[in-house]
Design a protein around this motif. Structure first.
Motif, PDB file in Angstrom:
ATOM      1  N   PHE A   7      11.604   0.241  -6.139  1.00 27.27           N
ATOM      2  CA  PHE A   7      10.559   1.082  -6.725  1.00 27.27           C
ATOM      3  C   PHE A   7      10.415   2.442  -6.050  1.00 27.27           C
ATOM      4  CE2 PHE A   7       9.156  -3.359  -7.578  1.00 27.27           C
ATOM      5  CZ  PHE A   7       9.322  -3.315  -8.956  1.00 27.27           C
ATOM      6  N   ASN A   8      11.203   2.686  -5.019  1.00 27.22           N
ATOM      7  CA  ASN A   8      11.199   3.985  -4.340  1.00 27.22           C
ATOM      8  C   ASN A   8       9.816   4.339  -3.792  1.00 27.22           C
ATOM      9  OD1 ASN A   8      12.555   6.258  -3.365  1.00 27.22           O
ATOM     10  ND2 ASN A   8      11.974   7.490  -5.146  1.00 27.22           N
ATOM     11  N   HIS A   9       9.138   3.328  -3.266  1.00 29.68           N
ATOM     12  CA  HIS A   9       7.869   3.521  -2.570  1.00 29.68           C
ATOM     13  C   HIS A   9       7.930   2.737  -1.260  1.00 29.68           C
ATOM     14  CE1 HIS A   9       5.728   5.582  -5.777  1.00 29.68           C
ATOM     15  NE2 HIS A   9       6.118   4.661  -6.635  1.00 29.68           N
ATOM     16  N   PRO A  10       7.256   3.211  -0.222  1.00 33.40           N
ATOM     17  CA  PRO A  10       7.219   2.434   1.023  1.00 33.40           C
ATOM     18  C   PRO A  10       6.625   1.054   0.769  1.00 33.40           C
ATOM     19  CG  PRO A  10       6.253   4.620   1.329  1.00 33.40           C
ATOM     20  CD  PRO A  10       6.468   4.448  -0.138  1.00 33.40           C
ATOM     21  N   ALA A  11       7.110   0.075   1.519  1.00 33.60           N
ATOM     22  CA  ALA A  11       6.659  -1.301   1.317  1.00 33.60           C
ATOM     23  C   ALA A  11       6.194  -1.908   2.633  1.00 33.60           C
ATOM     24  CB  ALA A  11       7.774  -2.151   0.707  1.00 33.60           C
ATOM     25  N   GLY A  12       5.264  -2.835   2.513  1.00 31.77           N
ATOM     26  CA  GLY A  12       4.747  -3.535   3.681  1.00 31.77           C
ATOM     27  C   GLY A  12       4.411  -4.965   3.319  1.00 31.77           C
ATOM     28  N   LEU A  13       3.452  -5.549   4.037  1.00 31.78           N
ATOM     29  CA  LEU A  13       3.147  -6.966   3.878  1.00 31.78           C
ATOM     30  C   LEU A  13       1.651  -7.210   3.969  1.00 31.78           C
ATOM     31  CD1 LEU A  13       4.200  -9.979   3.825  1.00 31.78           C
ATOM     32  CD2 LEU A  13       4.002  -9.900   6.323  1.00 31.78           C
ATOM     33  N   SER A  14       1.139  -8.003   3.039  1.00 29.25           N
ATOM     34  CA  SER A  14      -0.191  -8.594   3.147  1.00 29.25           C
ATOM     35  C   SER A  14       0.031 -10.076   3.405  1.00 29.25           C
ATOM     36  CB  SER A  14      -0.989  -8.375   1.857  1.00 29.25           C
ATOM     37  OG  SER A  14      -2.260  -8.975   1.951  1.00 29.25           O
ATOM     38  N   ASP A  15      -0.355 -10.536   4.590  1.00 31.91           N
ATOM     39  CA  ASP A  15       0.072 -11.855   5.067  1.00 31.91           C
ATOM     40  C   ASP A  15      -1.092 -12.832   5.141  1.00 31.91           C
ATOM     41  OD1 ASP A  15       1.595 -13.892   6.242  1.00 31.91           O
ATOM     42  OD2 ASP A  15       1.088 -13.192   8.259  1.00 31.91           O
ATOM     43  N   HIS A  16      -0.884 -14.024   4.559  1.00 32.12           N
ATOM     44  CA  HIS A  16      -1.890 -15.081   4.617  1.00 32.12           C
ATOM     45  C   HIS A  16      -1.373 -16.324   5.333  1.00 32.12           C
ATOM     46  CE1 HIS A  16      -3.093 -12.897   0.748  1.00 32.12           C
ATOM     47  NE2 HIS A  16      -3.957 -12.549   1.672  1.00 32.12           N
ATOM     48  N   SER A  17      -0.288 -16.171   6.105  1.00 34.29           N
ATOM     49  CA  SER A  17       0.207 -17.308   6.881  1.00 34.29           C
ATOM     50  C   SER A  17      -0.686 -17.504   8.108  1.00 34.29           C
ATOM     51  CB  SER A  17       1.658 -17.081   7.301  1.00 34.29           C
ATOM     52  OG  SER A  17       1.756 -16.001   8.218  1.00 34.29           O
ATOM     53  N   LEU A  18      -0.499 -18.617   8.797  1.00 27.71           N
ATOM     54  CA  LEU A  18      -1.407 -18.969   9.883  1.00 27.71           C
ATOM     55  C   LEU A  18      -0.973 -18.456  11.250  1.00 27.71           C
ATOM     56  CD1 LEU A  18      -2.250 -22.659   8.874  1.00 27.71           C
ATOM     57  CD2 LEU A  18      -3.690 -20.627   8.597  1.00 27.71           C
TER      58      LEU A  18
END
Length: 385
Positions: A198-209
């Motif tokens: 998508f040619n946009h910076p990417a990151g993470l929203s994390d719900h792991s423990l």
């Protein structure tokens, strides 16, 4: 490990609704986020009527089955509450971010003055909300849990079509919408996949423990932002407290994220990632680490499949509607369905739904489906464009 100066991701402490509506606790959470090394503290501005129907019933959450509409009603707070949280974040030298869920919460945040918008995963298909936020020109952070590649592309197209000037800056967050999120389904290699596709910076929203494993790997993969829930006490009774990190664990996460960050300019990316994998494998086991990385193909995770079209937004009846009723924006709403009610047509079909008449009764809160309307009124749901 390379000796180049790292460029760590932006760390977002997701306060969410862990304040429980109590300002003192909210301020303490902002302080905890700052003390733990986060760059931004984030909240959710909830007004129940913007999120789900009153008839949604019990929703399975980390703390058990929850009457979510009633809980959201109790969490509703005026603008002064959120302004105080924003002021505390500024006083502590960190940013303030919030997720709105509809026009009322957007207006509240505009009154405070915000620098960016966070769109939660279930709202990725809330097209009126995306259009409204895009027209402000402020940066957008889009979580992509319980979404497919075509859903993400659709959201980006809606944003682009909503502005006459340049598209606002966008960050796409890979996300697994399950609480807690299973490590083996994390598929962290989807982070660079999303950035490239998508040619946009990417990151993470994390719900792991675990406080370190998933965030550290995401950092090594080049995530530009990592968001994780924070709580003062995992037993405090907040909606997300069971999957949130305590301040001590959040501090540990922040240190790991910055330690394993991708080198400046992305130099030596493959070698850096291999070194991080080796180090983490030595502590947690190679099989566990490789399972977290996945194959990089963005798809619904197995634990998300049952939530698709239910956690996302669709068109619902406001009150019981009789056959022959003319559908309008006043007697329908774009809401999350959750588990009890029937999902409706996706928001993309709203212009075809408004002005149509029902051919059968629809119960209060239920979704408006294609079968409720004259066959020629709405295109088939699998017609994506």
């Amino acid at each position: 490990m390379t000796s180049s100066r790292p460029l760590p991701p932006i760390v977002v402490a997701e306060v969410g609704t862990a304040h429980g509506g109590d300002l003192s606790r909210g301020l303490e959470l902002i302080d905890a986020a700052a003390d733990a090394g986060s760059d931004i503290a984030k909240v959710q501005v909830v007004f129940a009527e913007e999120i789900l129907p009153p008839e949604a019933g019990l929703v399975p959450l980390p703390g058990g089955d929850t009457p979510l509409y009633e809980v959201f009603r109790k969490l509703e707070r005026p603008v002064d509450f959120y302004a105080a949280l924003a002021d505390r974040a500024a006083a502590r030298g960190i940013g303030f971010l919030a997720s709105p869920f509809g026009e009322k919460s957007v207006c509240l945040l505009e009154e405070i003055g915000v620098e960016a918008w966070k769109v939660a995963s279930p709202e990725l298909n809330h097209e009126p909300l995306l259009e409204r936020l895009a027209r402000t020109g402020l940066p957008l952070i889009l979580s992509t849990g319980v979404s497919r590649m075509e859903d993400i592309q659709r959201a980006l197209d809606v944003i682009a079509d909503s502005v006459s000037a340049a598209v606002p800056p966008i960050i796409i967050l890979h996300c697994l919408t399950n609480y807690p999120a299973p490590e083996k389904e994390a598929n962290l290699r989807a982070i660079p996949t999303l950035a490239a596709a998508f040619n946009h910076p990417a990151g993470l929203s994390d719900h792991s423990l675990h406080p370190v494993l998933i965030p550290a790997l995401a950092s090594a993969l080049g995530a530009v932002m990592i968001e994780k829930h924070i709580t003062l006490n995992k037993e405090a009774g907040g909606l997300d407290d069971p999957v949130a990190l305590t301040p001590e664990a959040f501090t540990e996460m922040t240190a790991a994220v910055r330690r394993f960050a991708l080198p400046e300019g992305g130099r030596g990316t493959a070698a850096h990632l291999a070194a991080v994998i080796d180090e983490l494998a030595g502590e947690y086991g190679r099989e566990r680490v490789e399972a977290c990385l996945g194959d990089g193909v963005k798809r619904l995770a197995p634990s998300e499949e049952a939530h698709y079209r239910r956690t996302n937004r669709s068109i619902h009846a406001v009150g019981a509607l009789k056959a022959g009723t003319l559908l309008t924006e006043e007697n329908t709403a774009i809401l999350r369905t959750e588990k009890v009610l029937r999902p409706g047509l996706e928001p993309r079909y709203r212009s075809e739904v408004y002005g149509s008449r029902l051919i059968r009764n629809v119960a209060s809160g239920d979704g408006i489906t294609r079968e409720d309307l004259e066959p020629s009124d709405v295109a088939p749901e699998d017609h994506k464009k």
